[in-house]
Design a protein around this motif. Structure first.
Motif, PDB file in Angstrom:
ATOM      1  N   UNK A  23       4.246   2.819  -2.803  1.00  0.00           N
ATOM      2  CA  UNK A  23       5.624   2.637  -3.258  1.00  0.00           C
ATOM      3  C   UNK A  23       6.191   1.265  -2.897  1.00  0.00           C
ATOM      4  N   UNK A  24       5.561   0.548  -1.967  1.00  0.00           N
ATOM      5  CA  UNK A  24       6.034  -0.783  -1.572  1.00  0.00           C
ATOM      6  C   UNK A  24       5.068  -1.841  -2.078  1.00  0.00           C
ATOM      7  N   UNK A  25       5.564  -2.946  -2.596  1.00  0.00           N
ATOM      8  CA  UNK A  25       4.681  -4.013  -3.091  1.00  0.00           C
ATOM      9  C   UNK A  25       3.763  -4.534  -1.983  1.00  0.00           C
ATOM     10  N   UNK A  26       2.488  -4.716  -2.331  1.00  0.00           N
ATOM     11  CA  UNK A  26       1.517  -5.241  -1.379  1.00  0.00           C
ATOM     12  C   UNK A  26       0.797  -4.176  -0.578  1.00  0.00           C
ATOM     13  N   UNK A  27       1.228  -2.924  -0.665  1.00  0.00           N
ATOM     14  CA  UNK A  27       0.605  -1.830   0.071  1.00  0.00           C
ATOM     15  C   UNK A  27      -0.216  -0.970  -0.874  1.00  0.00           C
ATOM     16  N   UNK A  28      -1.364  -0.494  -0.389  1.00  0.00           N
ATOM     17  CA  UNK A  28      -2.284   0.294  -1.206  1.00  0.00           C
ATOM     18  C   UNK A  28      -2.840   1.449  -0.405  1.00  0.00           C
ATOM     19  N   UNK A  29      -3.068   2.573  -1.091  1.00  0.00           N
ATOM     20  CA  UNK A  29      -3.734   3.726  -0.502  1.00  0.00           C
ATOM     21  C   UNK A  29      -5.177   3.730  -0.963  1.00  0.00           C
ATOM     22  N   UNK A  30      -6.101   3.892  -0.033  1.00  0.00           N
ATOM     23  CA  UNK A  30      -7.515   3.980  -0.367  1.00  0.00           C
ATOM     24  C   UNK A  30      -8.203   4.857   0.657  1.00  0.00           C
ATOM     25  N   UNK A  31      -8.928   5.842   0.198  1.00  0.00           N
ATOM     26  CA  UNK A  31      -9.689   6.751   1.050  1.00  0.00           C
ATOM     27  C   UNK A  31      -8.836   7.331   2.169  1.00  0.00           C
ATOM     28  N   UNK A  32      -7.593   7.669   1.852  1.00  0.00           N
ATOM     29  CA  UNK A  32      -6.707   8.293   2.804  1.00  0.00           C
ATOM     30  C   UNK A  32      -6.075   7.346   3.815  1.00  0.00           C
ATOM     31  N   UNK A  33      -6.287   6.056   3.657  1.00  0.00           N
ATOM     32  CA  UNK A  33      -5.720   5.058   4.561  1.00  0.00           C
ATOM     33  C   UNK A  33      -4.768   4.147   3.813  1.00  0.00           C
ATOM     34  N   UNK A  34      -3.866   3.533   4.550  1.00  0.00           N
ATOM     35  CA  UNK A  34      -2.899   2.601   3.996  1.00  0.00           C
ATOM     36  C   UNK A  34      -3.304   1.179   4.360  1.00  0.00           C
ATOM     37  N   UNK A  35      -3.259   0.283   3.396  1.00  0.00           N
ATOM     38  CA  UNK A  35      -3.623  -1.118   3.615  1.00  0.00           C
ATOM     39  C   UNK A  35      -2.552  -2.034   3.051  1.00  0.00           C
ATOM     40  N   UNK A  36      -2.392  -3.180   3.689  1.00  0.00           N
ATOM     41  CA  UNK A  36      -1.506  -4.223   3.176  1.00  0.00           C
ATOM     42  C   UNK A  36      -2.367  -5.398   2.751  1.00  0.00           C
ATOM     43  N   UNK A  37      -2.050  -5.980   1.610  1.00  0.00           N
ATOM     44  CA  UNK A  37      -2.773  -7.156   1.141  1.00  0.00           C
ATOM     45  C   UNK A  37      -1.893  -8.382   1.321  1.00  0.00           C
ATOM     46  N   UNK A  38      -2.372  -9.313   2.164  1.00  0.00           N
ATOM     47  CA  UNK A  38      -1.677 -10.581   2.358  1.00  0.00           C
ATOM     48  C   UNK A  38      -1.813 -11.435   1.109  1.00  0.00           C
ATOM     49  N   UNK A  39      -0.913 -12.397   0.899  1.00  0.00           N
ATOM     50  CA  UNK A  39      -0.992 -13.276  -0.272  1.00  0.00           C
ATOM     51  C   UNK A  39      -2.325 -14.032  -0.383  1.00  0.00           C
ATOM     52  N   UNK A  40      -3.013 -14.246   0.748  1.00  0.00           N
ATOM     53  CA  UNK A  40      -4.300 -14.948   0.696  1.00  0.00           C
ATOM     54  C   UNK A  40      -5.442 -14.015   0.292  1.00  0.00           C
ATOM     55  N   UNK A  41      -5.163 -12.730   0.068  1.00  0.00           N
ATOM     56  CA  UNK A  41      -6.169 -11.781  -0.385  1.00  0.00           C
ATOM     57  C   UNK A  41      -6.767 -10.919   0.713  1.00  0.00           C
ATOM     58  N   UNK A  42      -6.444 -11.187   1.960  1.00  0.00           N
ATOM     59  CA  UNK A  42      -6.975 -10.405   3.073  1.00  0.00           C
ATOM     60  C   UNK A  42      -6.280  -9.051   3.141  1.00  0.00           C
ATOM     61  N   UNK A  43      -7.070  -7.988   3.362  1.00  0.00           N
ATOM     62  CA  UNK A  43      -6.530  -6.647   3.541  1.00  0.00           C
ATOM     63  C   UNK A  43      -6.568  -6.273   5.017  1.00  0.00           C
TER      64      UNK A  43
END
Length: 53
Positions: free
Chosen positions: A24-44
């Motif tokens: 629901x928030x920009x830059x955040x993703x759900x994958x395999x039951x975990x939450x990740x943030x993607x930095x502008x440089x592409x690092x998760x």
């Protein structure tokens, strides 16, 4: 377990998380039951699960 090694299982050749869905928030993703943030440089990095809901 090292967080970076755990995340490496989910990254594809392009650096995207395989099977990730946008949270629901920009830059955040759900994958395999975990939450990740993607930095502008592409690092998760793993994020607080509350950020994805």
């Amino acid at each position: 377990m090292n967080r970076h090694r755990a995340l490496a299982c989910c990254l594809g050749a392009t650096g995207a998380i395989a099977g990730a869905t946008a949270a629901s928030r920009p830059g955040y993703y759900l994958a395999q039951g975990n939450c990740y943030y993607r930095y502008p440089n592409g690092q998760y990095v793993q994020a607080d699960p509350r950020a994805c809901y």
